[in-house]
Design a protein around this motif. Structure first.
Motif, PDB file in Angstrom:
ATOM      1  N   LEU A 159       0.838  -1.206   0.000  1.00  0.00           N
ATOM      2  CA  LEU A 159       0.000   0.000   0.000  1.00  0.00           C
ATOM      3  C   LEU A 159       0.869   1.251   0.000  1.00  0.00           C
ATOM      4  CD1 LEU A 159      -2.726  -0.557   2.757  1.00  0.00           C
ATOM      5  CD2 LEU A 159      -3.047  -0.583   0.308  1.00  0.00           C
ATOM      6  N   SER A 160       1.861   1.204   0.898  1.00  0.00           N
ATOM      7  CA  SER A 160       2.721   2.389   1.042  1.00  0.00           C
ATOM      8  C   SER A 160       3.454   2.699  -0.257  1.00  0.00           C
ATOM      9  CB  SER A 160       3.739   2.160   2.159  1.00  0.00           C
ATOM     10  OG  SER A 160       3.073   1.808   3.341  1.00  0.00           O
ATOM     11  N   LEU A 161       3.849   1.650  -0.944  1.00  0.00           N
ATOM     12  CA  LEU A 161       4.592   1.863  -2.191  1.00  0.00           C
ATOM     13  C   LEU A 161       3.687   2.380  -3.303  1.00  0.00           C
ATOM     14  CD1 LEU A 161       6.938  -1.266  -2.243  1.00  0.00           C
ATOM     15  CD2 LEU A 161       7.556   1.086  -1.748  1.00  0.00           C
ATOM     16  N   HIS A 162       2.372   2.222  -3.123  1.00  0.00           N
ATOM     17  CA  HIS A 162       1.464   2.640  -4.199  1.00  0.00           C
ATOM     18  C   HIS A 162       0.998   4.094  -4.067  1.00  0.00           C
ATOM     19  CE1 HIS A 162      -1.145   2.116  -7.574  1.00  0.00           C
ATOM     20  NE2 HIS A 162      -2.169   2.575  -6.881  1.00  0.00           N
TER      21      HIS A 162
END
Lengths: 280, 397, 226
Positions: C85-88
Motif C-alpha cells: 500500500l505504502s509503495l502505491h
C-alpha cells in the motif's frame, strides 16, 4: 484503447511454473473479471499488475507504463484493493481518511467516502482494527472510490463478506462505473455476484491458454448438456469438461450444435465457470 | 543496484575476514602463556616462573633448564621475596648486610611499561601537584591545565573558570625558559600515592622537553635540553633512589632521564615494541635487569651499574598448536586484525599465497553448486581472490 | 502521512522516551550526589585518571530505543504486506520508501538531539570541556550506531529472502559486538581514544546497512512474498 496490456507474461517461483506467455488486455471503460480456480496464478498476475512482483518474462503495461515502474501520476490513477482489505489497521478511520485525502488531494472526492461510510453507522474515531470484516471492507473501498481512480484493480473483493456487504459493494461499483470512463479488473471466488456487471472475462486454467472472451459471448456460447451415462462422447466437438454422475453425464463447452439425446442445462455464471474449468 | 550489491558483498567479505579468524582462534586456539623471568643474584643466572596448563601447576626453572621447588625459587630471589624470607628467617646469609626491609626497599626500583599503559592517549588536560606541600602530604590542587595556542591555561575544576593570573604566571615562566608554544604534549605521574612529586615534562612546538614543577605555588621551569621529534611517551615515576625521573620511549628504544642534568641513559631492547610488549627494569640492591616479554619469547638482560649489558638470555615460548596456524595459512587469504595501539585500528594482515589451492577448490565448488544457473564470471573472480570469504559471501547472497 | 508512521510506534515510543528520561534523571542525580559528596574537582580528576564515569546504561537504552522503533516501523509495513500500500501512494518509490525510513528515524533523531542537549547542560556544568569532548564523541558514536541499527532492521525485516534476512541479522549482531568493543561505556574503554576511528567504522557499517536496506526494498518490490 487498453488500460492494461499484458504481453507474453510468464512466471515461475523457482522450479514451479505458474503460467507461460499469458496475454490479455483490459480496455478502457470495461469491467473485466479475472477468474480461475485456486493456484492458477490469479494473485500472481494481480501482484505483477500492482508492481509487487517482477515477471520471469514478458511485461504488463498499465496506461502504457511498465507496471513495475509506474510514475507517480499513473499510480494516482489506479485504485488497488488487496486481498483481505489490507490497510493501516492501527489508524483510526478519520486518520486513514485524512491520509488518503492528503495523498490523493487532486482527485479526492470526499462525498464518495462519506456516502458509503454513513451507511455503516460507526464512529470516525474507531480504530480500523476494531471493525468487523464487512465494515472494514467498506471503509477501504470507500477510500478507494473516493480517490477517484481511472482503473480499479480488486483482488478478491468478496473475501469474508456476507451477502449484504457484497451487494452494497456491487451497487457502489455499478454507480462508480456508470459513466463508462472507469475500468475495472477484478478477481473473486463468488462469481455469481458479477452477473450483469462484467464486460469481459479472463478464465485462467493450469497449463492451458487463458480464455479471454466477452462476458455476453461467453454466456451465450458456453453451454452445458445432460446426456445418458453411456453416451459416446468421441463425436462431440467443443467439450471443455465432463461431469460423470453415474446414470447421467454432464458436458460443458462451446458447442456448435446440440448433441443427440442431450438436454440443455440452465447455467448461471458459477455453473458456466465450473463447467469451463472443471469442478475438481 | 549493481553498485549496492558490490558494496554489500565487499563489506560482508571484510566482516568475514574479521570474524572467521576470530572464530577459528576461539575454537581451536590456546590460552596465552606468560612466563616470567627474573635474575637470581645467588645463582648468577636467570630463573623462569611459568604455569603448566596441562598439569595445572606452576613450574620454576633455572636458565640452564634445572627444575626448582617453590621454596628454592624464592630463596634464590632474595630481593624479590625479601619480606617472606626475612619473616621466616631464611634470608640468604651472604646478604646479611641487606637483611632489612626498609633498606632493600630504599634501594630497589621497578619500572614496568605495559601496553595497557603505553596504549593510552591522554585527554589534553593535566594537573600539577604542589611539590612542597605545606603539610607534607601530596594533594591535588584545584586546577586542570590545558595548552592553548600561545599559553597554558589554568582552569578551576570546581567552577570551570579560568584563572587568568595563574595562567599568565606559568605561561611567562615557560616562555622565559625558552618554551615555544603551543604545548605539544605533557607527561606526568598524576597520583598522590607517591613520596614526592617531580611535576610534569612538557614538549614544546620544537620538540624540546621542559620540566615544570609547582613549588610553593610558583612555577619552576627547567629546559632539559632533550630535543627529540620521535618521542612516543615519557613515563614519570618518582622513586626515593632519585636516580632517574622516568623513562623516555622513542623510535630507538627506551632511555632513562637521569637526575644528572637530564642525561639520557639508553637501555637495551632494540626489538622492543611498546604497543604490544611488556618492558620491565628491575633494580635491586645488587643487580639491574631488563626483561622484555613478547608473544613468542622473553628477552632478559643483566646490566652493570652504568646500564651496560653484561649478559643476556632468551626464553622461547612454545606454541602447542602450530597446526592451527597452518590451517589458517592454507585457508584464509588474509585476516582483518586489530593493530596494537591506543585506538582500535584494523589492518589487513597475514596475507598468504598458500591459499591459492584452497581458492581454486572453492571456485570449483561454487561452479558445481551453480552449474545449472547463469552465474556472472565476476563471482568466480571474487572467489578466486577472496577465497573462503568470497565463497561464503556469494553462497549466502 | 506523519501520523501513519507515528502511530506504528506511538505507545512504545512514549514508553521508551519516559524510560530514557528516567535514565537521564538518574544520571543527573548521581552526578549531583557525587559532586556534593566529593566535589567537582574530584569528579573531574577521577574521570581524567581513572575513567570513572558511566552513562548508567543510557547508551544501551539509546540503542534499544532505535532498534525497537525500527522493529515497529518495519514490522507494521511487513505485516499483511502493507508495504504494498505504502509503495502505491502517488509518489516515486524512492520517496515512498524514503518516507517510511526517514519518518521513524526523525523521531529517533529528535529524542537523541534533546538528550544530547540535556546531557551537555547537565554534564557541562561539572566537567571540563576536554572531558565533554570525550563524552560527546562517545555519545555521537552511540547515536550514529543507533541510527545504523534502525537501518539494519530494515535489512532483515523487509528483506523477503530468508537467507539474506538471516545474513543481515547476523551482520547486525556482529556489528553490535564490534560497537561494544570500540565504544563501550566510558569506564570500560581501553583508552579514551579507543574509538578514534569510530566514525570511519560507522561509515563502513552504514555502507552495508544502507545497501542491505535498499536491496531489501528492491527484492520486496520485485517479488512480494507474504
Amino acid at each position: 484503447m487498453n488500460v492494461i496490456e499484458c504481453r507474453n507474461l510468464s512466471h515461475s517461483f523457482g522450479k514451479n511454473k505458474i503460467y507461460e506467455k499469458l496475454n490479455f488486455n483490459v480496455p478502457r471503460g470495461k469491467v473485466v473479471g479475472l477468474l480461475g480456480k485456486n493456484g492458477v496464478g490469479k494473485s500472481t498476475t494481480i501482484n505483477i499488475l500492482m508492481g509487487n512482483l517482477e515477471p520471469t518474462s514478458g511485461e504488463c503495461l498499465i496506461f502504457g507504463e511498465n507496471s513495475n515502474n509506474l510514475s507517480a501520476n499513473t499510480k494516482s490513477r489506479i485504485g488497488l484493493l488487496y486481498e483481505g482489505y489490507v490497510t493501516y489497521d492501527y489508524l483510526k478511520i478519520k486518520d486513514l481518511y485524512k491520509l488518503y485525502e492528503k495523498e490523493y488531494a487532486a482527485r479526492f472526492k470526499k462525498e464518495l467516502f462519506f456516502d458509503l461510510f454513513k451507511k455503516l453507522g460507526i464512529s470516525e474515531n474507531q480504530k480500523i482494527s476494531t471493525l468487523s470484516c464487512g465494515q472494514r471492507s467498506q471503509v477501504v473501498l470507500g477510500l478507494i472510490f473516493a480517490s477517484d481512480p481511472d482503473l480499479l484493480i480488486l483482488d478478491d473483493y468478496s473475501l469474508g463478506l456476507d451477502t449484504g456487504y457484497r451487494r452494497l459493494f456491487i451497487d457502489y461499483l455499478k454507480k462508480f462505473i456508470e459513466n463508462k470512463d472507469k475500468s475495472v479488473l477484478m478477481t473473486t471466488h463468488i462469481v455469481n455476484d458479477l452477473d450483469e456487471l462484467l464486460d469481459e472475462i479472463i478464465i485462467m486454467r493450469k497449463g492451458k491458454e487463458p480464455l479471454n472472451i466477452g462476458y455476453k459471448k461467453f454466456r451465450d456460447t458456453f453451454r452445458g448438456f445432460s446426456l445418458p451415462g453411456n453416451t459416446n462422447l468421441e463425436n462431440i466437438d467443443g467439450i471443455e469438461s465432463i461431469l460423470n454422475l453415474g446414470d447421467e453425464m454432464q458436458i460443458f463447452g462451446f458447442f456448435k450444435k446440440k448433441p443427440i439425446n442431450a438436454k440443455e442445462l440452465k447455467l448461471n455464471l458459477e455453473d458456466a465457470f465450473l463447467g469451463y474449468t472443471g469442478r475438481y | 543496484m549493481k553498485i549496492l550489491k558490490i558494496v554489500y558483498l565487499g563489506v560482508f567479505i571484510l566482516f568475514l575476514a574479521l570474524f572467521l579468524p576470530r572464530i577459528i582462534d576461539t575454537a581451536l586456539g590456546e590460552a596465552k602463556k606468560n612466563p616470567k623471568v627474573y635474575f637470581s643474584e645467588n645463582l648468577n643466572q636467570f630463573l623462569i616462573q611459568g604455569y603448566d596448563r596441562e598439569a595445572k601447576k606452576s613450574y620454576f626453572l633455572t636458565e640452564s633448564g634445572d627444575e626448582l621447588s617453590t621454596e628454592s625459587f624464592m630463596q634464590n630471589l632474595p630481593f624479590k621475596f625479601y619480606s617472606y624470607l626475612l619473616a621466616k628467617g631464611i634470608f640468604p646469609n651472604q646478604y646479611t648486610d641487606w637483611a632489612n626491609v626498609d633498606k632493600i626497599r630504599a634501594n630497589s626500583q621497578i619500572l614496568a611499561i605495559k601496553p595497557s599503559f603505553y596504549n593510552q592517549k591522554s585527554i589534553p588536560l593535566f594537573t600539577l601537584l604542589e611539590s612542597k606541600p605545606k603539610f607534607l602530604k601530596l594533594q591535588f590542587n584545584n586546577y586542570g591545565i590545558r595548552g592553548k595556542k600561545d599559553r597554558i591555561e589554568f582552569v578551576n575544576l570546581e567552577t570551570l573558570k579560568v584563572d587568568d593570573a595563574l595562567s599568565q604566571t606559568y605561561t611567562d615562566a615557560l616562555k622565559q625558559s625558552g618554551f615555544i608554544f603551543p604545548l605539544k604534549c605533557y607527561y606526568s605521574n598524576p597520583t598522590t600515592r607517591k613520596v614526592f612529586d617531580e611535576g610534569a615534562f612538557l614538549q614544546d612546538k620544537r620538540n624540546t622537553i621542559f620540566h615544570l614543577k609547582m613549588v610553593n605555588g610558583k612555577p619552576l621551569v627547567k629546559n632539559t635540553k632533550i630535543k627529540n621529534a620521535t618521542i612516543k611517551k615519557i613515563i614519570i615515576k618518582e622513586n626515593q633512589r632519585k636516580e632517574f625521573y622516568g623513562a623516555l620511549i622513542d623510535d630507538s628504544g627506551v632511555k632513562l632521564i637521569s637526575y644528572d642534568n637530564y642525561k639520557l641513559i639508553p637501555l637495551p631492547g632494540s626489538m622492543y615494541e611498546p604497543e604490544s610488549m611488556v618492558y620491565s627494569l628491575f633494580i635491586t640492591p645488587l643487580s639491574k635487569t631488563v626483561i622484555i616479554n613478547m608473544d613468542d619469547k622473553v628477552e632478559a638482560y643483566k646490566l652493570d651499574n652504568s646500564y651496560q649489558i653484561l649478559r643476556n638470555f632468551s626464553f622461547p615460548i612454545e606454541k602447542n598448536n602450530q597446526w592451527m596456524t597452518n590451517i589458517k595459512k592454507y585457508l584464509l587469504p588474509f585476516t582483518l586484525k586489530r593493530k596494537d595501539g591506543y585506538r582500535y585500528e584494523y589492518t589487513l594482515s597475514d596475507f598468504s599465497f598458500l591459499v591459492l589451492l584452497a581458492n581454486a577448490l572453492f571456485v570449483l565448488l561454487y561452479f558445481g553448486l551453480t552449474f545449472k544457473r547463469k552465474v556472472p564470471i565476476l563471482h568466480f573472480m571474487i572467489i578466486g581472490v577472496f577465497g573462503i570469504y568470497g565463497f561464503i559471501a556469494l553462497c549466502l547472497y | 502521512m506523519f501520523k501513519k508512521e507515528f502511530y506504528k510506534f506511538k505507545d512504545i515510543y512514549l514508553l521508551l522516551v519516559v524510560l530514557i528520561a528516567s535514565f537521564l534523571a538518574y544520571l543527573a542525580f548521581s552526578l549531583k550526589d557525587m559532586v556534593q559528596n566529593f566535589g567537582a574537582l574530584s569528579v573531574n580528576l577521577s574521570f581524567l585518571f581513572k575513567k570513572k564515569f558511566t552513562f548508567f546504561h543510557l547508551d544501551d537504552m539509546n540503542l534499544i530505543f532505535a532498534f525497537v522503533i525500527a522493529v515497529f516501523v518495519f514490522f507494521h509495513e511487513r505485516i499483511s504486506g502493507r508495504l504494498r500500500l505504502s509503495l502505491h501512494f502517488p509518489h516515486s518509490s524512492v520517496r515512498n520508501i524514503g518516507f517510511i525510513i526517514m519518518c521513524g528515524l526523525l523521531f529517533v533523531f529528535f529524542v537523541y538531539f534533546v538528550e544530547m542537549m540535556l546531557l551537555n547542560i547537565i554534564l557541562g556544568t561539572v566537567y571540563a570541556k576536554e572531558i565533554m569532548y570525550v563524552l560527546n564523541y562517545s555519545l555521537s558514536l552511540n547515536y550514529i550506531f543507533g541510527f545504523l541499527l534502525y537501518i539494519f532492521c530494515c535489512g532483515f525485516i523487509i528483506e523477503p529472502v530468508k537467507k539474506r534476512a538471516i545474513v543481515n541479522f547476523i551482520v547486525m549482531l556482529g556489528s553490535i559486538y564490534l560497537y561494544y568493543e570500540i565504544n563501550p561505556d566510558i569506564y570500560a574503554l581501553d583508552s579514551f581514544y579507543a574509538n578514534d576511528l569510530g566514525f570511519y567504522y560507522m561509515g563502513i557499517v552504514a555502507l552495508y546497512a544502507l545497501s542491505a536496506a535498499f536491496i531489501a526494498f528492491d527484492n520486496y518490490k520485485r517479488g512480494y512474498i507474504k
